[in-house]
Scaffold this motif. Structure first.
Motif, PDB file in Angstrom:
ATOM      1  N   SER A 409     -33.772 -75.927  58.212  1.00  0.00           N
ATOM      2  CA  SER A 409     -34.059 -76.228  57.017  1.00  0.00           C
ATOM      3  C   SER A 409     -35.077 -75.365  56.308  1.00  0.00           C
ATOM      4  O   SER A 409     -35.240 -75.358  55.110  1.00  0.00           O
ATOM      5  CB  SER A 409     -34.869 -77.442  56.766  1.00  0.00           C
ATOM      6  N   GLU A 410     -35.665 -74.420  57.088  1.00  0.00           N
ATOM      7  CA  GLU A 410     -36.556 -73.329  56.523  1.00  0.00           C
ATOM      8  C   GLU A 410     -36.454 -72.207  57.251  1.00  0.00           C
ATOM      9  O   GLU A 410     -36.378 -72.139  58.716  1.00  0.00           O
ATOM     10  CB  GLU A 410     -38.175 -74.151  56.582  1.00  0.00           C
ATOM     11  N   VAL A 432     -39.676 -68.584  53.188  1.00  0.00           N
ATOM     12  CA  VAL A 432     -38.858 -67.906  52.082  1.00  0.00           C
ATOM     13  C   VAL A 432     -37.448 -68.449  51.588  1.00  0.00           C
ATOM     14  O   VAL A 432     -36.981 -68.173  50.545  1.00  0.00           O
ATOM     15  CB  VAL A 432     -38.690 -66.407  52.509  1.00  0.00           C
ATOM     16  N   VAL A 433     -36.799 -69.274  52.637  1.00  0.00           N
ATOM     17  CA  VAL A 433     -35.969 -70.026  52.198  1.00  0.00           C
ATOM     18  C   VAL A 433     -35.758 -71.430  52.832  1.00  0.00           C
ATOM     19  O   VAL A 433     -36.260 -71.718  53.812  1.00  0.00           O
ATOM     20  CB  VAL A 433     -34.496 -69.643  52.949  1.00  0.00           C
ATOM     21  N   GLU A 479     -42.300 -60.237  47.910  1.00  0.00           N
ATOM     22  CA  GLU A 479     -41.165 -60.948  47.586  1.00  0.00           C
ATOM     23  C   GLU A 479     -40.071 -61.013  48.541  1.00  0.00           C
ATOM     24  O   GLU A 479     -39.914 -59.968  49.647  1.00  0.00           O
ATOM     25  CB  GLU A 479     -40.368 -60.473  46.288  1.00  0.00           C
ATOM     26  N   PHE A 480     -39.161 -62.007  48.596  1.00  0.00           N
ATOM     27  CA  PHE A 480     -37.989 -62.093  49.359  1.00  0.00           C
ATOM     28  C   PHE A 480     -37.033 -62.858  48.536  1.00  0.00           C
ATOM     29  O   PHE A 480     -37.387 -63.933  48.231  1.00  0.00           O
ATOM     30  CB  PHE A 480     -38.229 -62.921  50.675  1.00  0.00           C
ATOM     31  N   GLU A 481     -35.848 -62.239  48.273  1.00  0.00           N
ATOM     32  CA  GLU A 481     -34.768 -62.595  47.533  1.00  0.00           C
ATOM     33  C   GLU A 481     -33.400 -62.480  48.132  1.00  0.00           C
ATOM     34  O   GLU A 481     -33.167 -61.477  49.037  1.00  0.00           O
ATOM     35  CB  GLU A 481     -34.917 -62.190  46.067  1.00  0.00           C
ATOM     36  N   GLU A 482     -32.672 -63.531  48.006  1.00  0.00           N
ATOM     37  CA  GLU A 482     -31.318 -63.135  48.601  1.00  0.00           C
ATOM     38  C   GLU A 482     -30.174 -64.045  48.018  1.00  0.00           C
ATOM     39  O   GLU A 482     -30.552 -64.993  47.317  1.00  0.00           O
ATOM     40  CB  GLU A 482     -31.127 -63.396  50.197  1.00  0.00           C
TER      41      GLU A 482
END
Length: 516
Positions: A409-410, A432-433, A479-482
């Motif tokens: 879940s994370e 982050v996710v 930051e972290f983005e996907e």
């Protein structure tokens, strides 16, 4: 809504009465809020009376009582004493404007007059559109619905129906009691992540997506159907355990190999590799001295501890396997990587409650322990990545849990100093996710045509259901983005129940799948 970052903690008010019964997840959230340096609990508002609970039929209520007895040992009670003290000590106020944000704590709501005083909005939490996660869970069963969606909904006087601030999807546990307790516990991290984003000055809502509607009450036939599905699932679980004790656990994971670029990868035409052990899962390709090796988790039919096997990939088949690593505890996810002249393995060793790095003494079948970290923690499916600026990153599915040790879940991100793991700095956006449908790692990061991809598991329906290809667009100290590029499900390969791991080397790829 936007708060200026760096000036002060986020001022938060709770909507609750001092005498309200606290659910375990509410107590856990209150305890964490009270210790959080980014949050300042400035008071509580009593709001209007508790909303009327959905009526549950006598039959379903009795069945859930029996189910609760069956699974009672799997749910660890949470001590609510500290949280009750926190709640009772909060000053009571009727002025919603004293806070940056108001959190409706369960079923108690602000009145229309109180909401009109709150310029920033009021947050509440829903489970599948309802307030009672257990009740909602009786209407969904595994493989008939993609998990349960938990939403943080923001309401205001101007938009009383609300819009979604943040949402996450969680897989279902066997039965409504376990599912309800599980998603409630996981919702704590979801709320904290949203509040931290708000405290950091990020916009709380990026759009105007409406919240899920409340589910319709169960019909008698629906209740009987739920009871039948639970009994069937329980019988199947007991049967599988009995078969494992006899050394006859059903076949599960197998490997398949193919060629092509990762974005256009087709699982349907991939070639099944020979079965060298009862279970073959979590494959990693690694090229060394002109040969491509497949490292994978191997298990016997007794469902005991797994170990790491390795075999040379010869075209579309495998040469005889050798044991690369075996320990007194379960091993899986053998992520193999190179740093300078050394080759390392970062297997999943969460049963030993730490992260372990192994170095090849004689590649590919002799290894020595090189470093350990995260003592006392449960981590799964960890990978290391060295960015072009020389910074090493660790991506891992750390289980931050109370009752449910869950790795799906994370996703957590840490800046590290490399295979030594001597310096570990958590990312400020951790986790982050969030979400069972995208969070869990499904292989090493893939660099292809200047793009960086992360294979992730789609565990929305159940563990091992499907596979995602996520493109990482931002990865730095802030930051972290996907974003999702591809998704593979059992429909993409005939006679398949699940696809859950992917690895590439050059134009070759390998994945694991479970058959019908």
């Amino acid at each position: 809504m936007k708060i200026k970052a760096g000036q002060r903690p986020l001022r938060l008010q709770i909507v609750a009465h001092a005498n309200d019964t606290l659910a375990d997840w509410q107590a856990m959230l209150l305890d964490r809020l009270a210790r959080d340096p980014q949050i300042d609990l400035v008071g509580r508002m009593e709001g209007q009376g508790l909303a009327r609970r959905s009526q549950i039929d006598v039959f379903l209520r009795a069945f859930l009582a029996v189910e609760r007895l069956i699974v009672a040992r799997q749910i660890l009670p949470y001590d609510t004493l500290g949280a009750r003290a926190v709640l009772s000590e909060l000053p009571v106020t009727e002025n919603a404007a004293a806070a940056d944000i108001v959190l409706e704590f369960g079923e108690r709501k602000l009145t229309a007059e109180q909401m009109a005083d709150q310029d920033q909005g009021v947050w509440s939490l829903t489970f599948g559109g309802g307030l009672d996660a257990t009740n909602v869970a009786t209407g969904v069963t595994q493989r008939t619905a993609p998990g349960m969606i938990v939403q943080i909904v923001q309401r205001s006087a101007e938009v009383p129906e609300g819009h979604v601030v943040r949402a996450a999807q969680y897989h279902l546990k066997p039965g409504a009691i376990l599912t309800g307790a599980f998603v409630e516990e996981k919702s704590v991290l979801l709320v904290l992540r949203a509040l931290h984003d708000l405290a950091a000055g990020q916009t709380a809502c990026a759009g105007s997506k409406p919240p899920l509607s409340a589910p319709q009450p169960q019909t008698v036939f629906g209740e009987i159907g739920y009871a039948a599905s639970f009994v069937t699932a329980l019988a199947a679980k007991l049967r599988d355990r009995w078969q494992a004790r006899k050394g006859r656990a059903p076949d599960f994971w197998r490997l398949a190999v193919g060629s092509g670029d990762v974005v256009n990868l087709e699982t349907r035409t991939a070639t099944a590799l020979p079965a060298l052990s009862h279970t073959m899962a979590d494959p990693f390709l690694f090229e060394n001295d002109g040969k491509i090796w497949v490292f994978y988790e191997a298990m016997n039919a007794d469902d005991g501890n797994g170990w790491i096997d390795v075999a040379e990939l010869d075209g579309d088949t495998l040469k005889p396997a050798a044991t690369a690593l075996s320990c007194p505890y379960h091993l899986s996810f053998p992520f193999v990587f190179r740093d300078k002249d050394d080759i390392y393995m970062l297997p999943e060793t969460q049963q030993s409650r730490r992260l372990e790095v192994w170095r090849a003494v004689e590649f590919p079948a002799k290894w020595e322990r090189h470093a350990t970290a995260f003592e006392g923690k449960y981590l799964a499916d960890s990978t290391l990545w060295k960015a072009q600026d020389g910074q090493w990153w660790l991506l891992t599915n750390l289980s931050d849990h109370h009752s449910f040790q869950d790795h799906s879940s994370e996703l957590y991100l840490f800046a590290v100093d490399g295979p030594e793991l001597g310096s570990i700095t958590p990312h400020p956006k951790n986790p982050v996710v969030i979400g069972s449908d995208i969070a869990r790692n499904a292989g090493a990061l893939i660099r292809e045509n200047g793009r960086l991809f992360r294979p992730s598991q789609n565990n929305s329906y159940c563990y091992g259901y499907g596979l995602n290809l996520m493109e990482i667009t931002t990865l730095d100290a802030v930051e972290f983005e996907e974003t999702m590029v591809r998704r593979w499900t059992p429909d993409d390969r005939p006679n398949t129940l699940g696809i859950h791991h992917l690895s590439t080397s050059g134009d070759r790829f390998v994945f694991d799948w479970s058959g019908k």
